[in-house]
Motif scaffolding. Structure first.
Motif, PDB file in Angstrom:
ATOM      1  N   HIS A  24       0.762  -1.218  -0.140  1.00  0.00           N
ATOM      2  CA  HIS A  24      -0.013  -0.249  -0.006  1.00  0.00           C
ATOM      3  C   HIS A  24       1.185   1.454   0.287  1.00  0.00           C
ATOM      4  N   GLU A  25       1.849   1.432   1.007  1.00  0.00           N
ATOM      5  CA  GLU A  25       2.926   2.404   0.879  1.00  0.00           C
ATOM      6  C   GLU A  25       3.456   2.436  -0.898  1.00  0.00           C
ATOM      7  N   VAL A  26       3.785   1.724  -1.307  1.00  0.00           N
ATOM      8  CA  VAL A  26       4.399   1.524  -2.804  1.00  0.00           C
ATOM      9  C   VAL A  26       3.219   2.043  -3.517  1.00  0.00           C
ATOM     10  N   ALA A  27       1.822   1.828  -3.033  1.00  0.00           N
ATOM     11  CA  ALA A  27       1.039   1.773  -4.327  1.00  0.00           C
ATOM     12  C   ALA A  27       0.708   3.756  -4.217  1.00  0.00           C
ATOM     13  N   ALA A  28       0.808   4.177  -2.976  1.00  0.00           N
ATOM     14  CA  ALA A  28       0.618   5.206  -2.672  1.00  0.00           C
ATOM     15  C   ALA A  28       1.753   6.315  -3.073  1.00  0.00           C
ATOM     16  N   ALA A  29       3.103   6.483  -3.325  1.00  0.00           N
ATOM     17  CA  ALA A  29       3.913   6.822  -2.693  1.00  0.00           C
ATOM     18  C   ALA A  29       4.198   6.570  -4.892  1.00  0.00           C
ATOM     19  N   ALA A  30       3.472   5.990  -5.687  1.00  0.00           N
ATOM     20  CA  ALA A  30       3.917   5.369  -7.632  1.00  0.00           C
ATOM     21  C   ALA A  30       3.073   6.452  -8.070  1.00  0.00           C
ATOM     22  N   GLN A  31       3.555   6.505  -9.379  1.00  0.00           N
ATOM     23  CA  GLN A  31       2.908   7.502 -10.483  1.00  0.00           C
ATOM     24  C   GLN A  31       2.261   5.937 -11.014  1.00  0.00           C
ATOM     25  N   VAL A  32       0.971   5.679 -11.606  1.00  0.00           N
ATOM     26  CA  VAL A  32       0.460   4.349 -13.459  1.00  0.00           C
ATOM     27  C   VAL A  32       0.572   5.371 -13.907  1.00  0.00           C
ATOM     28  N   SER A  33       1.532   4.514 -15.471  1.00  0.00           N
ATOM     29  CA  SER A  33       1.295   5.677 -17.023  1.00  0.00           C
ATOM     30  C   SER A  33       0.626   4.292 -17.535  1.00  0.00           C
ATOM     31  N   GLN A  34      -0.458   4.284 -18.005  1.00  0.00           N
ATOM     32  CA  GLN A  34      -0.921   4.155 -19.412  1.00  0.00           C
ATOM     33  C   GLN A  34      -0.971   4.291 -21.332  1.00  0.00           C
ATOM     34  N   PHE A  35      -0.052   3.601 -21.375  1.00  0.00           N
ATOM     35  CA  PHE A  35       1.094   3.838 -22.629  1.00  0.00           C
ATOM     36  C   PHE A  35      -0.180   3.101 -23.683  1.00  0.00           C
ATOM     37  N   PRO A  36      -0.398   3.304 -25.225  1.00  0.00           N
ATOM     38  CA  PRO A  36      -0.871   2.655 -26.246  1.00  0.00           C
ATOM     39  C   PRO A  36       0.578   1.857 -26.656  1.00  0.00           C
ATOM     40  N   ALA A  37       0.136   1.503 -28.011  1.00  0.00           N
ATOM     41  CA  ALA A  37       1.427   0.263 -28.413  1.00  0.00           C
ATOM     42  C   ALA A  37       2.136   1.634 -29.550  1.00  0.00           C
ATOM     43  N   GLY A  38       3.499   1.239 -29.259  1.00  0.00           N
ATOM     44  CA  GLY A  38       3.803   2.493 -30.320  1.00  0.00           C
ATOM     45  C   GLY A  38       4.870   3.363 -30.223  1.00  0.00           C
ATOM     46  N   VAL A  39       4.811   3.829 -28.721  1.00  0.00           N
ATOM     47  CA  VAL A  39       5.476   5.174 -28.221  1.00  0.00           C
ATOM     48  C   VAL A  39       6.107   4.794 -27.077  1.00  0.00           C
ATOM     49  N   VAL A  40       7.115   5.587 -27.443  1.00  0.00           N
ATOM     50  CA  VAL A  40       8.719   5.868 -26.591  1.00  0.00           C
ATOM     51  C   VAL A  40       8.626   6.462 -25.203  1.00  0.00           C
ATOM     52  N   ILE A  41       8.887   5.336 -24.364  1.00  0.00           N
ATOM     53  CA  ILE A  41       8.695   5.432 -23.289  1.00  0.00           C
ATOM     54  C   ILE A  41       9.454   6.436 -21.828  1.00  0.00           C
ATOM     55  N   HIS A  42      11.080   5.883 -22.798  1.00  0.00           N
ATOM     56  CA  HIS A  42      12.828   6.623 -22.809  1.00  0.00           C
ATOM     57  C   HIS A  42      13.450   7.024 -23.590  1.00  0.00           C
ATOM     58  N   GLU A  43      13.593   7.672 -23.750  1.00  0.00           N
ATOM     59  CA  GLU A  43      14.600   8.735 -24.977  1.00  0.00           C
ATOM     60  C   GLU A  43      15.661   8.384 -24.368  1.00  0.00           C
ATOM     61  N   PRO A  44      17.033   8.218 -25.099  1.00  0.00           N
ATOM     62  CA  PRO A  44      18.292   7.946 -25.285  1.00  0.00           C
ATOM     63  C   PRO A  44      18.969   9.016 -24.630  1.00  0.00           C
ATOM     64  N   ASP A  45      19.698   9.111 -23.657  1.00  0.00           N
ATOM     65  CA  ASP A  45      20.523  10.107 -23.239  1.00  0.00           C
ATOM     66  C   ASP A  45      19.598  10.567 -22.057  1.00  0.00           C
ATOM     67  N   SER A  46      18.740  10.267 -21.451  1.00  0.00           N
ATOM     68  CA  SER A  46      17.709  10.747 -20.719  1.00  0.00           C
ATOM     69  C   SER A  46      17.864   9.942 -19.423  1.00  0.00           C
ATOM     70  N   HIS A  47      18.210  11.164 -17.952  1.00  0.00           N
ATOM     71  CA  HIS A  47      18.093  10.061 -16.457  1.00  0.00           C
ATOM     72  C   HIS A  47      17.475   8.929 -16.043  1.00  0.00           C
ATOM     73  N   VAL A  48      17.421   8.784 -15.838  1.00  0.00           N
ATOM     74  CA  VAL A  48      17.102   7.317 -14.970  1.00  0.00           C
ATOM     75  C   VAL A  48      15.928   7.993 -14.079  1.00  0.00           C
ATOM     76  N   ASN A  49      15.636   8.519 -13.285  1.00  0.00           N
ATOM     77  CA  ASN A  49      15.054   9.106 -12.367  1.00  0.00           C
ATOM     78  C   ASN A  49      14.088   8.542 -10.980  1.00  0.00           C
ATOM     79  N   SER A  50      14.014   7.494 -11.648  1.00  0.00           N
ATOM     80  CA  SER A  50      12.766   6.494 -11.133  1.00  0.00           C
ATOM     81  C   SER A  50      12.862   5.134 -11.866  1.00  0.00           C
ATOM     82  N   ILE A  51      12.385   4.062 -10.949  1.00  0.00           N
ATOM     83  CA  ILE A  51      12.081   2.652 -12.030  1.00  0.00           C
ATOM     84  C   ILE A  51      11.076   2.339 -12.070  1.00  0.00           C
TER      85      ILE A  51
END
Length: 615
Positions: A24-51
């Motif tokens: 429940h603490e994970v669920a409360a702290a997290a952000q959930v995102s919905q993506f359609p097929a074929g979407v770039v969700i991380h671009e090259p050379d961008s910082h990774v700040n989350s899991i």
């Protein structure tokens, strides 16, 4: 929102058996995102700040080099994560992440994630153990991929319900705890099976109630939806979105309705092809699946299952289709690479017989030259002893050639030049295509135009053999599709690498050219010079043998086990001794069976308990 996320987290590999408080603490702290097929969700050379934890769908990570070229880095399935380690670096990474199908990703800020692992020891311990298992899969040898948590079974006909039952019972035998949602009450009769009807008082279960039930089935590591394809389309789509694997059972007679059904479900549009498997039920004496040209656009693999009593000429292959499906669901794919070597390749039939009789089910074969011929014939379902006897009879030189000097060689040239191999093979393979055969089989040939190996996995089975055995000089190149095709042994005589590229994680290589007699015609080391020059045909065949002998060490490198029948006592043209050659191959394979079983036990102890019991 947390109430909706927590049930999904419980199905995620990184959150199994984690405390309710931590979830429940994970669920409360997290952000959930919905993506359609074929979407770039991380671009090259961008910082990774989350899991990012994948709750639904599948992603593809592409590595970008300094020239901007893309190459596959890894697939990220449901139940996996990205960013757990690189997030600690706090620096950009040259990776692009793309959704392959509609996906749901839970993002947890890296710093907040570290705080939660410090607070909850069970979360910290489970993340470390899970990540270690992932690393083991990459670096410590063969191991099964993570089994899917959710599987949907669709029936094109009620006749396939019994196959689904056998599949579930087999999965239970190998140690899986299974929960089944179905519209069929037949599942109630299965002892100790977790079961819930998809209908409550005639009303379909809501997804929220399904999630609640899954939450109650704590011990279940595979959830199954068992439904007819005639189920309401929108409802079917919602359930298939949850699934990692979709198994579509169909009778061969229903082949005409299958593709339209999959098209109606939006398989291509939704990016579901890679999780669709089709299982054909063969009936009425049919030993091959129907030809469905568009099937590969809608399904990644298909399996053939037969429960018929067949004549003696047919082996056990046709009865092993369901076990191959279990292999696939467990992440196991066993491949056998059969090398070239002219008549000596008939020993492959004995190797395949020994493997089959030992209880090891092969998932794929790749063959070159004589390896392609014996492999494709075996993949059609014909019994190995029957095939060896047939080759021996069909390829015995006639009376005239037996009277000629070097008649065996001239007979082989005659068979090639007169095109006799085609009608001979069609006596057994008819006009079947590779994709129809009960066992997937690939053939390797050489293209003189491009200079590269050509791997056939579909199309006319006899053509695939003829291309691969097409010895230069003995025959002219086969010109087809803008290619000039000759014997595959010139570029890849033992195609173990082909099997690895097709996803096989356990490969057995069979080489009939690993040993070579130190004599050619009458020439021996330290002997006198013979009066006669070596004949042209014998020189050609010996040259190919020498080439294959020297390439042998390269060809077997990707293999886990190498079987090397000693066939040096057989001439390269002695196809009439196929039964003797098969016997040599059988003995060579039997000596390696204990090693094969021991390694398979490491691959999946549940699937291969016969090996652990012998250790």
């Amino acid at each position: 929102m947390a109430d909706e996320i927590v049930p999904l987290l419980k199905l995620h590999e990184y959150f199994h058996h984690v405390s309710e408080e931590a979830l429940h603490e994970v669920a409360a702290a997290a952000q959930v995102s919905q993506f359609p097929a074929g979407v770039v969700i991380h671009e090259p050379d961008s910082h990774v700040n989350s899991i990012g934890f994948v709750l639904r769908g599948r992603l593809k990570a592409l590595r970008i080099d300094i020239k901007g070229n893309e190459s596959l880095f890894r697939m990220i399935e449901r139940g996996e994560q990205f960013g757990m380690m690189v997030g600690a670096l706090a620096e950009p990474v040259p990776v692009r992440v793309v959704t392959l199908e509609p996906s749901t990703v839970l993002y947890l800020d890296y710093e907040r994630a570290m705080e939660l692992t410090l607070k909850h020891a069970d979360l910290r311990r489970h993340w470390l153990q899970t990540f270690a298992r992932v690393m083991r899969r990459h670096f410590l040898g063969p191991t099964p991929t993570r089994a899917a948590n959710v599987m949907a079974i669709l029936h094109e006909s009620p006749a396939t319900r019994t196959l689904a039952r056998k599949l579930i019972l087999r999965l239970r035998e190998v140690g899986e705890e299974i929960g089944v949602f179905s519209d069929s009450d037949e599942w109630r009769s299965v002892p100790d099976l977790k079961y819930r009807s998809m209908l409550e008082n005639g009303t379909p279960l809501e997804l929220a109630e399904i999630r609640r039930q899954v939450d109650d089935w704590h011990g279940a590591n595979r959830i199954v939806f068992d439904l007819p394809t005639t189920v309401d389309r929108d409802r079917a789509v919602r359930l298939l979105e949850l699934a990692d694997h979709v198994i579509v059972f169909a009778r061969a007679a229903d082949c005409g309705s299958l593709v339209p059904r999959l098209r109606d479900l939006g398989v291509q549009v939704r990016g579901w092809r890679d999780k669709i498997r089709v299982v054909w039920l063969l009936e009425n004496g049919n030993t091959v699946a129907p030809v469905v040209p568009e099937l590969r656009d809608y399904a990644i693999r298909d399996f053939k299952v037969s429960e018929m009593e067949l004549p003696a000429r047919w082996g056990k292959l046709l009865s092993r289709g369901l076990e191959r499906l279990v292999h696939d669901l467990r992440g196991v794919r066993i491949g056998v690479a059969l090398g070239g070597g002219a008549a000596r390749g008939m020993s492959h039939l004995g190797v395949l017989k020994a493997i089959e009789q030992s209880g090891i089910v092969v998932d794929m074969i790749a063959g070159t030259s004589a390896g392609a011929m014996s492999g494709i014939v075996y993949s059609s379902g014909l019994d190995c002893d029957f095939s060896a006897k047939s080759f021996s009879t069909d390829l015995t030189p006639s009376w005239l050639f037996r009277r000629l000097p070097q008649g065996k060689h001239w007979y082989l040239l005659y068979k090639f030049r007169r095109g006799h191999f085609d009608p001979m093979l069609r006596e057994y393979l008819h006009d079947w295509k590779l994709e129809q055969l009960p066992l997937p089989c690939l053939s390797v040939t050489t293209d003189l135009v491009s200079g590269k190996a050509i791997v056939r996995d579909r199309g006319d089975a006899v053509h695939a053999i003829l291309e691969s055995i097409n010895l230069p000089v003995l025959s002219v190149p086969i010109v087809r599709e803008g290619r000039a095709l000759i014997d595959g042994g010139l570029v890849n005589n033992i195609p173990a690498d082909v099997l690895v590229s097709m996803g096989c994680n356990f490969v057995i290589a069979v080489s009939v050219t690993a040993k070579m007699e130190m004599q050619f015609c009458e020439i021996k080391p330290g002997g006198t010079t013979p009066r006669k020059r070596p004949p042209v045909l014998q020189t050609l065949l010996r040259s190919l043998l020498v080439q294959n002998y020297n390439l042998n060490a390269i060809g077997v490198q990707p293999a886990d086990v190498v079987i090397e029948p000693d066939v040096t006592g057989f001439d390269l043209t002695e196809f009439m001794r196929a039964k003797e050659l098969a016997a040599v191959g059988e003995q060579a394979a039997l000596s390696q069976i204990p090693k094969i079983k021991s390694l398979l036990a490491r691959l999946d102890p549940g699937m291969f308990p016969f090996a652990t019991s012998q250790q």
